[in-house]
Write an enzyme that holds these catalytic residues in place. Structure first.
Site, PDB file in Angstrom:
ATOM      1  N   ASP A 149       4.274   4.847  -6.262  1.00  0.00           N
ATOM      2  CA  ASP A 149       4.740   3.481  -6.512  1.00  0.00           C
ATOM      3  C   ASP A 149       5.451   3.476  -7.871  1.00  0.00           C
ATOM      4  O   ASP A 149       5.562   4.525  -8.510  1.00  0.00           O
ATOM      5  CB  ASP A 149       3.529   2.524  -6.499  1.00  0.00           C
ATOM      6  CG  ASP A 149       3.897   1.110  -6.080  1.00  0.00           C
ATOM      7  OD1 ASP A 149       4.854   0.558  -6.655  1.00  0.00           O
ATOM      8  OD2 ASP A 149       3.226   0.563  -5.198  1.00  0.00           O
ATOM      9  N   ALA A 186       0.819  -1.212   0.000  1.00  0.00           N
ATOM     10  CA  ALA A 186       0.000   0.000   0.000  1.00  0.00           C
ATOM     11  C   ALA A 186       0.853   1.263   0.000  1.00  0.00           C
ATOM     12  O   ALA A 186       0.382   2.337  -0.354  1.00  0.00           O
ATOM     13  CB  ALA A 186      -0.906  -0.011   1.220  1.00  0.00           C
ATOM     14  N   LYS A 187       2.096   1.133   0.435  1.00  0.00           N
ATOM     15  CA  LYS A 187       3.041   2.260   0.463  1.00  0.00           C
ATOM     16  C   LYS A 187       2.432   3.496   1.107  1.00  0.00           C
ATOM     17  O   LYS A 187       2.514   4.588   0.582  1.00  0.00           O
ATOM     18  CB  LYS A 187       3.580   2.530  -0.944  1.00  0.00           C
ATOM     19  CG  LYS A 187       4.317   1.308  -1.514  1.00  0.00           C
ATOM     20  CD  LYS A 187       4.998   1.569  -2.832  1.00  0.00           C
ATOM     21  CE  LYS A 187       5.858   0.407  -3.285  1.00  0.00           C
ATOM     22  NZ  LYS A 187       5.123  -0.800  -3.668  1.00  0.00           N
ATOM     23  N   ARG A 188       1.829   3.307   2.289  1.00  0.00           N
ATOM     24  CA  ARG A 188       1.206   4.395   3.013  1.00  0.00           C
ATOM     25  C   ARG A 188       2.227   5.134   3.879  1.00  0.00           C
ATOM     26  O   ARG A 188       3.419   4.805   3.876  1.00  0.00           O
ATOM     27  CB  ARG A 188       0.065   3.856   3.890  1.00  0.00           C
ATOM     28  CG  ARG A 188      -1.057   3.160   3.111  1.00  0.00           C
ATOM     29  CD  ARG A 188      -1.735   4.074   2.117  1.00  0.00           C
ATOM     30  NE  ARG A 188      -3.048   3.582   1.738  1.00  0.00           N
ATOM     31  CZ  ARG A 188      -3.320   2.885   0.640  1.00  0.00           C
ATOM     32  NH1 ARG A 188      -2.372   2.582  -0.222  1.00  0.00           N
ATOM     33  NH2 ARG A 188      -4.572   2.501   0.376  1.00  0.00           N
TER      34      ARG A 188
END
Lengths: 272, 272
Positions: B99, A95-97
């Site tokens: 991303d 999710a790369k939050r």
């Protein structure tokens, strides 16, 4: 799931393969589009065909969010299917939050409680208080972006900060954070030679390694420089496996690609 | 929406206020919990009471994702309500995504196409090819994290890279990216003295400024150092406005807090 349990699964299955579930409706077999939930049906077929060959699945949330409510529902069904049928699988919400403290807590609740993933990927740019809320969850894992596999990694991540590359500063600094034993790191396979230096900083942490296959990384090199005593590697392959065929045999074709990687991994583990 | 249209709205409304819609079910008036969709009902009431005082709303996606499918549905209803009833409002999905290229494209589709926001916040750690897919969307805006308002900003963002702070490197570098005219930047209000330096690098870009109010930033100082010829500022307040009261008068109380900020802004614009 604890890291010890993950290592046990790796030894049992002779595999440290993670399969990325990045479902693009333009790339899946067209006959699935007639089903009520093509994304979930695709994932279910892939999971049924490959779960014995891998130790982890990693849905990338972007591919679900792009389809709105239907996509989020498919993500929910996918993680529920995994947790119900394959509780020994290590699940990663890619999710790369990352946000200020109270907001990161909400993201952690979303992925660790509501969706019940074992882990989530997090961007480190906002520092300690943006990551620690994730680390506070027991037996959950926070996978920080360190050195990513894309060209843009060279824009900032490899720039020198006080004589040391930024991604190494991220590795060093993160070790001092509360509950840092719950940290793992994303390190791209396209830069295998960097793994030796990385292991000097974090000798035993698990590394999630994208970029083997479609992005050109080499499995042998990554293992040579990156493997730790407890293996400490999850090698991800997404497109190379799930889109091996776009016909009705897609799940079987995916299993063959996964099997190929698993067998290479078995050879590496046997010679360890 | 174009930046010119945004500036026109600011001049018309004498306000550059952005209201953060960070809805926490533990903090909203309890009588709303009996409605079918408490999150949306709360947002609708806040929007109805404050839309003439602000030029932008910023839902933070974490607060919606934490409630799973229901939360995502409330987010969808909120943006649809805004786009239908207040098309002149600049909408921000505070999502802090980012991303590799094909994945960022999916995030851009999620927020620019499926949800039809005017803009989205993006973390810069993965560099150029993680941000450019967002920039490719015409009349949509990508708001990069530069200098955030939390304590963790000092962990990496202010560290020196080639003699210049990382956040300044992010500002400089991003100017060379394709469609960089679609860039805006997050700059925290808690460090007002930094705005003068920032304006030397990006004289006219819009800055989204969190940290006024709850996080302690000062509006006058931010405007003194950060305002550009086209205003170029969106000052965000979330908790200070939406949780002004937890009783049935919450929307009216929010409007009073928003009015207070709008009037301060009007004074600043009149003396510009």
């Amino acid at each position: 799931m604890t890291t010890q349990q993950l290592t046990e699964q790796i030894i049992k299955k002779k595999s440290f393969l993670c399969i990325g579930l990045d479902v693009d409706l333009n790339k899946i077999p067209q006959h699935l589009l007639q089903t009520e939930d093509p994304i979930f049906e695709f994932n279910k077929a892939i999971i049924d065909a490959t779960h014995h060959l891998c130790v982890s699945y990693k849905p990338n949330t972007a591919f679900y969010e792009a389809y709105g409510l239907k996509g989020w529902k498919a993500l929910e069904k996918t993680i529920n299917y995994l947790n119900k049928n394959h509780p020994d699988i290590f699940t990663i919400a890619d999710a790369k939050r990352g946000d200020i403290g109270n907001t990161s807590t909400m993201y952690a609740k979303a992925f660790f409680e509501d969706l019940a993933f074992d882990s989530v990927t997090v961007a480190p740019y906002m520092g300690k208080d943006s990551v620690e809320p994730f680390l506070a969850f027991k037996d959950k894992h926070t996978i920080i972006l360190a050195l990513t596999s894309n060209q843009g990694a060279f824009d900032f991540q490899t720039k020198l900060v006080d004589g040391k590359e930024l991604y190494k500063q991220v590795l060093e600094t993160s070790k001092s954070w509360n509950n840092s034993e719950n940290l793992m790191y994303v390190v791209g396979a396209t830069k295998a030679e960097y793994f030796a230096d990385i292991r000097k900083i974090i000798p035993s942490s698990f590394l999630l390694v994208p970029g083997v296959g479609a992005q050109g990384g080499n499995l042998q090199d990554v293992c040579k420089y990156g493997m730790s005593k407890n293996v400490g590697l999850l090698i991800n392959s997404s497109r190379g496996i799930i889109y091996a065929s776009q016909k009705e045999d897609f799940a079987q074709a995916a299993a063959e690609k996964a099997k190929d990687l698993q067998q290479q991994m078995e050879g590496i583990l046997n010679n360890k």
